[in-house]
Design a protein around this motif. Structure first.
Motif, mmCIF file in Angstrom:
data_model
loop_
_atom_site.group_PDB
_atom_site.id
_atom_site.type_symbol
_atom_site.label_atom_id
_atom_site.label_comp_id
_atom_site.label_asym_id
_atom_site.label_seq_id
_atom_site.Cartn_x
_atom_site.Cartn_y
_atom_site.Cartn_z
ATOM 1 N N GLU A 33 -8.031 27.199 -16.163
ATOM 2 C CA GLU A 33 -8.631 27.909 -15.025
ATOM 3 C C GLU A 33 -7.575 28.336 -14.024
ATOM 4 O OE1 GLU A 33 -13.110 25.934 -14.972
ATOM 5 O OE2 GLU A 33 -11.750 25.539 -13.313
ATOM 6 N N ASN A 34 -6.621 27.451 -13.769
ATOM 7 C CA ASN A 34 -5.549 27.809 -12.831
ATOM 8 C C ASN A 34 -4.763 29.014 -13.328
ATOM 9 O OD1 ASN A 34 -6.120 25.891 -10.948
ATOM 10 N ND2 ASN A 34 -4.531 24.464 -11.572
ATOM 11 N N SER A 35 -4.449 29.023 -14.621
ATOM 12 C CA SER A 35 -3.675 30.144 -15.162
ATOM 13 C C SER A 35 -4.477 31.434 -15.101
ATOM 14 C CB SER A 35 -3.269 29.867 -16.606
ATOM 15 O OG SER A 35 -2.416 28.757 -16.645
ATOM 16 N N ARG A 58 1.714 27.167 -20.538
ATOM 17 C CA ARG A 58 2.638 28.159 -19.972
ATOM 18 C C ARG A 58 1.888 29.463 -19.754
ATOM 19 N NH1 ARG A 58 7.034 29.840 -18.991
ATOM 20 N NH2 ARG A 58 7.036 32.058 -19.342
ATOM 21 N N ASP A 59 2.019 29.997 -18.554
ATOM 22 C CA ASP A 59 1.335 31.281 -18.343
ATOM 23 C C ASP A 59 2.273 32.310 -17.751
ATOM 24 O OD1 ASP A 59 1.247 31.438 -15.410
ATOM 25 O OD2 ASP A 59 -0.198 29.793 -15.476
ATOM 26 N N ASP A 60 1.859 33.568 -17.804
ATOM 27 C CA ASP A 60 2.669 34.631 -17.209
ATOM 28 C C ASP A 60 1.969 35.176 -15.962
ATOM 29 O OD1 ASP A 60 0.530 35.924 -18.285
ATOM 30 O OD2 ASP A 60 1.669 37.425 -19.398
ATOM 31 N N ALA A 77 -5.351 20.960 -1.510
ATOM 32 C CA ALA A 77 -4.448 22.087 -1.282
ATOM 33 C C ALA A 77 -4.866 23.216 -2.194
ATOM 34 C CB ALA A 77 -3.014 21.673 -1.595
ATOM 35 N N THR A 78 -5.285 24.309 -1.594
ATOM 36 C CA THR A 78 -5.748 25.439 -2.409
ATOM 37 C C THR A 78 -5.428 26.757 -1.735
ATOM 38 O OG1 THR A 78 -7.653 26.470 -3.456
ATOM 39 C CG2 THR A 78 -8.093 25.316 -1.408
ATOM 40 N N SER A 79 -5.184 27.748 -2.548
ATOM 41 C CA SER A 79 -4.974 29.080 -1.997
ATOM 42 C C SER A 79 -6.258 29.894 -2.113
ATOM 43 C CB SER A 79 -3.855 29.767 -2.782
ATOM 44 O OG SER A 79 -4.180 29.766 -4.153
ATOM 45 N N LYS A 80 -7.312 29.258 -2.602
ATOM 46 C CA LYS A 80 -8.482 30.041 -2.999
ATOM 47 C C LYS A 80 -9.601 30.112 -1.964
ATOM 48 C CE LYS A 80 -6.806 28.961 -7.516
ATOM 49 N NZ LYS A 80 -6.892 28.207 -8.744
ATOM 50 N N ILE A 81 -9.757 29.077 -1.175
ATOM 51 C CA ILE A 81 -10.732 29.178 -0.073
ATOM 52 C C ILE A 81 -10.129 28.532 1.179
ATOM 53 C CG2 ILE A 81 -12.754 29.068 -1.601
ATOM 54 C CD1 ILE A 81 -13.279 26.210 -0.491
ATOM 55 N N GLY A 94 -11.105 28.042 -9.482
ATOM 56 C CA GLY A 94 -10.795 26.880 -8.658
ATOM 57 C C GLY A 94 -11.231 27.080 -7.232
ATOM 58 N N PHE A 95 -11.438 25.992 -6.516
ATOM 59 C CA PHE A 95 -11.683 26.047 -5.072
ATOM 60 C C PHE A 95 -11.560 24.671 -4.450
ATOM 61 C CE2 PHE A 95 -15.820 25.538 -7.172
ATOM 62 C CZ PHE A 95 -16.347 24.433 -6.520
ATOM 63 N N ARG A 96 -11.400 23.630 -5.286
ATOM 64 C CA ARG A 96 -11.425 22.295 -4.729
ATOM 65 C C ARG A 96 -10.031 21.824 -4.304
ATOM 66 N NH1 ARG A 96 -12.604 18.372 -8.263
ATOM 67 N NH2 ARG A 96 -13.970 17.213 -6.916
ATOM 68 N N GLY A 97 -9.013 22.447 -4.864
ATOM 69 C CA GLY A 97 -7.655 22.021 -4.539
ATOM 70 C C GLY A 97 -7.373 20.597 -4.953
ATOM 71 N N GLU A 98 -7.989 20.169 -6.017
ATOM 72 C CA GLU A 98 -7.840 18.767 -6.390
ATOM 73 C C GLU A 98 -7.296 18.533 -7.784
ATOM 74 O OE1 GLU A 98 -10.142 15.547 -4.077
ATOM 75 O OE2 GLU A 98 -11.465 16.479 -5.541
ATOM 76 N N ALA A 99 -7.360 19.569 -8.639
ATOM 77 C CA ALA A 99 -7.020 19.325 -10.035
ATOM 78 C C ALA A 99 -5.585 18.839 -10.176
ATOM 79 C CB ALA A 99 -7.258 20.584 -10.850
ATOM 80 N N LEU A 100 -4.657 19.601 -9.619
ATOM 81 C CA LEU A 100 -3.250 19.216 -9.782
ATOM 82 C C LEU A 100 -2.987 17.859 -9.134
ATOM 83 C CD1 LEU A 100 -1.328 22.591 -9.350
ATOM 84 C CD2 LEU A 100 -1.891 21.357 -11.455
ATOM 85 N N TYR A 101 -3.597 17.646 -7.985
ATOM 86 C CA TYR A 101 -3.442 16.364 -7.310
ATOM 87 C C TYR A 101 -3.925 15.217 -8.203
ATOM 88 C CZ TYR A 101 -5.069 12.540 -4.346
ATOM 89 O OH TYR A 101 -5.335 11.303 -3.839
HETATM 90 P P1 ADP Z 1 -7.608 24.892 -6.992
HETATM 91 O O1 ADP Z 1 -7.492 25.576 -8.316
HETATM 92 O O2 ADP Z 1 -8.987 24.309 -6.777
HETATM 93 O O3 ADP Z 1 -7.163 25.712 -5.845
HETATM 94 P P2 ADP Z 1 -5.579 23.113 -8.037
HETATM 95 O O4 ADP Z 1 -5.188 21.723 -7.680
HETATM 96 O O5 ADP Z 1 -6.006 23.369 -9.411
HETATM 97 O O6 ADP Z 1 -6.668 23.589 -7.000
HETATM 98 O O7 ADP Z 1 -4.348 24.069 -7.709
HETATM 99 C C1 ADP Z 1 -3.797 24.089 -6.402
HETATM 100 C C2 ADP Z 1 -3.147 25.435 -6.092
HETATM 101 O O8 ADP Z 1 -1.965 25.577 -6.885
HETATM 102 C C3 ADP Z 1 -3.992 26.622 -6.456
HETATM 103 O O9 ADP Z 1 -4.855 26.972 -5.388
HETATM 104 C C4 ADP Z 1 -2.954 27.715 -6.711
HETATM 105 O O10 ADP Z 1 -2.576 28.341 -5.535
HETATM 106 C C5 ADP Z 1 -1.757 26.931 -7.225
HETATM 107 N N1 ADP Z 1 -1.654 26.998 -8.699
HETATM 108 C C6 ADP Z 1 -2.074 26.068 -9.570
HETATM 109 N N2 ADP Z 1 -1.821 26.440 -10.839
HETATM 110 C C7 ADP Z 1 -1.227 27.639 -10.775
HETATM 111 C C8 ADP Z 1 -0.729 28.562 -11.770
HETATM 112 N N3 ADP Z 1 -0.811 28.301 -13.079
HETATM 113 N N4 ADP Z 1 -0.167 29.711 -11.307
HETATM 114 C C9 ADP Z 1 -0.090 29.983 -9.997
HETATM 115 N N5 ADP Z 1 -0.559 29.156 -9.044
HETATM 116 C C10 ADP Z 1 -1.109 28.003 -9.401
#
Ligand code: ADP
Ligand code: MG
Length: 587
Positions: A33-35, A58-60, A77-81, A94-101
């Motif tokens: 989803e992030n990619s 790996r994404d482009d 932490a999110t750039s989406k909302i 995405g919108f929760r900013g939690e997956a990577l964390y």
């Molecule tokens: P969310 O997707 O809910 O915003 P994530 O924890 O999944 O939260 O990701 C945090 C932020 O990291 C995203 O909002 C995005 O800005 C950035 N990010 C994550 N994965 C990628 C990616 N593959 N390419 C570019 N930005 C990414």
């Protein structure tokens, strides 16, 4: 992509909370989803050790600048909302900013990222949530996320995972879902060092793209002949591919729904689909379905569950009516024959009308109590000699009704068999007896039977190959999306519905939660059901009599293995009472 910011606490607390990284496949789903959110046109996935040792993606896509990267592992932490109202305009997964964390907290994670045109890229790594300073990396546009040793610091969660084969199946299924919904994106998947899957990007119109991707993912066998249903109304766009009613499957495993490309589980959509099929579907047959809905983001709510899989429609009744209506009219237009009545074999040219109650009442909803193995109608009572109470020889065969029921006269009364349920019960018990003695007799097929299935379904079958082997089926993979059935239990080898039988098995082995014993019983019942004489087969007298003889020797001949009644007796006294004959014994 806009800058990453921390959600204000008041917003963060209103986002559905909970664990998102349950197993390797849920993690893969988040990363995919992030990619996709980053606008990737190509995503390469590699896993080792069923995703526990390594999961690399790996994404482009757009990549991240250094300070965004540094923030990306923070919680919320999110750039989406930025505010809650943004959810009503959400265009990203995405919108929760939690997956990577959450992933960083339970693994050894590294993210390498570069934006297009940047002089340098950056790598950030974290172990069990402890983040290091970003360090410079080659300026390859896009992002690579590498997750190693998943759950290394949470052994309890590691233990909760199922067999590698099972987890691999789930991983592939997550990829297939993303691939189905994003046909313009190229996906590759490598598992244990071998290129496993590759979905080339489609470049036509959306509808064509979706269909060709569905064909690649599901395999031609399932996806060929699919009917296309489309609708384009303000705020509601539907592109739906469904099986014609004469090409249904024995499993409901191949049904996918996407809302704005997000894979969702919405019961209402499934119900609408089944309602649309109505009488075009026997109870035990299921359509293949790939449905894509495009709705305005404020027409539904995804903030229901942390996995973002469940959604709620604001106007769910409308969605239901629209989808079911469209399905029904597409089926009516396709004019495929209703599959319940096989073409009459010899005599009559007259096609019998098929009413819903023939096979014991079909319903729109698939969740019926399918396995009531324990139910025992009164006729199960046995007499002292061990034969069932209804069995009162001598008896005489009177004939067949509706090619479904066999009527016998015995001892002044009548008894009626449901031919399908009776045959099912007989096969079921016979097969169980064989199994109790060990592996049943098997028969090697002259030519292996080939089945084309989605790669995840192949994995699923292989992951349960021990159970299948116990049951007398030997299967092996054939390419990535094929299965060869090499041998089958002798009891069933002649059956021409072998393919369906395997689809049915796929359905009954799906549920790993059931005890092995249970799974076995379900599987056996499924096999018996598929192999048994069907309702609507014309039976001769000899076969009818044989059915009675075999049924009387069953431990419980009163019902089929699914608990549906197999026989009905109206004894002499019962008849007298029903006709109010003087002197008839009271109830
Ligand atoms: P969310 O997707 O809910 O915003 P994530 O924890 O999944 O939260 O990701 C945090 C932020 O990291 C995203 O909002 C995005 O800005 C950035 N990010 C994550 N994965 C990628 C990616 N593959 N390419 C570019 N930005 C990414
Ligand atoms: Mg995300």
């Amino acid at each position: 992509m806009p800058k990453i910011k921390l959600l204000a606490p008041g917003v963060a607390s209103r986002i559905a909370a909970g664990e998102v990284v349950e197993r390797p496949s849920s993690l893969l789903k988040e990363l995919l989803e992030n990619s996709l959110d980053a606008g990737a046109s190509r995503i390469d996935v590699e896993v080792k050790g069923a995703g526990k040792e390594l999961l690399r993606l790996r994404d482009d896509g757009c990549g991240m600048e250094k300070d965004d990267l540094a923030l990306s592992l923070e919680r919320h932490a999110t750039s989406k909302i930025t505010k809650l109202e943004d959810l009503g305009r959400l265009r990203t997964f995405g919108f929760r900013g939690e997956a990577l964390y959450a992933i960083a907290a339970v693994s050894k994670l590294s993210i390498t990222s570069a934006v297009r045109g940047a002089k340098s890229g950056w790598t950030l790594s974290a172990t069990a949530g402890k983040t290091k300073e970003p360090s410079p990396a080659p300026a390859v546009p896009g992002t690579t996320v590498e997750v190693k040793e998943l759950f290394f610091n949470t052994p309890a969660r590691l233990k909760f995972l199922k067999s590698d084969a099972f987890e691999k199946g789930r991983l592939v299924a997550a990829l297939e879902e993303a691939a189905l919904a994003n046909p313009e994106t190229r996906f590759t998947y490598k598992s244990e060092g071998r290129q496993h899957l590759s979905f080339e990007p489609e470049s036509g119109a959306l509808e064509t793209n979706l269909l060709s991707r569905a064909k690649t993912v599901l395999g031609k066998e399932l996806a060929e002949n699919l009917l296309t249903v489309t609708a384009d109304r303000p705020g509601f766009k539907l592109t739906l591919f469904i099986s014609p009613s004469n090409n249904l499957s024995a499993t409901r495993a191949f049904q996918y729904w996407f809302v704005n490309r997000r894979p969702v589980e919405a019961r209402i959509l499934q119900q609408a689909l089944y309602r649309g099929y109505g009488d075009h579907r026997p109870k035990d047959r299921h359509p293949v379905c790939v449905g894509h809905l495009e709705l305005s983001p404020d027409a539904f709510d995804v903030n229901v569950h942390p996995g973002k899989r469940e959604i709620r429609f604001i106007k769910d009744r409308d969605v239901f009516e629209l989808v079911s209506g469209l399905v029904a009219s597409a089926l009516a237009k396709a004019k495929t024959p209703i599959p319940l009545t096989p073409a009459p074999k010899q005599e009559s040219q007259v096609q019998e009308p098929v009413a819903a109650y023939y096979l014991g009442g079909r319903s729109f909803f698939p969740e019926e109590p399918a396995f009531a193995l324990q139910s025992r109608p009164a006729e199960a009572l046995t007499k002292t000699d061990g034969s069932p109470a209804w069995f009162t020889p001598p008896y005489r065969y009177l004939g067949q009704i509706e090619r479904s029921w066999l009527v016998f006269e015995a001892n002044g009364g009548v008894f009626i068999l449901d031919q399908h349920a009776a045959a099912e019960r007989i096969l079921y018990e016979e097969f169980l007896k064989q199994l109790d003695k060990g592996r049943p007799q098997t028969q090697t097929l002259m030519l292996p039977m080939q089945l084309e299935l989605p790669a995840s379904a192949v994995q699923k079958v292989l992951s349960r190959s021990k159970v299948l082997d116990e049951l007398g089926f030997s299967v092996e993979p054939f390419g990535k999306t094929g299965l060869n059935v090499l041998s089958v239990p002798s009891l069933f080898h002649e059956h021409d519905e072998l393919k369906e039988m395997i689809h049915g098995l796929l359905e009954s082995i799906e549920d790993e939660r059931g005890a092995v014993q249970d799974a076995r019983k379900h599987a056996v019942a499924t096999i018996a059901c598929k192999a048994a004489v069907k309702a609507h087969d014309a039976l001769g007298e000899r076969e009818a009599l044989q059915l009675v003889e075999d049924l009387k020797d069953c431990d419980d001949g009163s019902c089929c293995p699914h608990g549906r009644r197999a026989m009905l007796a109206l004894g002499r006294e019962e008849l007298a009472r029903r006709f109010q004959r003087p002197g008839a014994p009271p109830l």
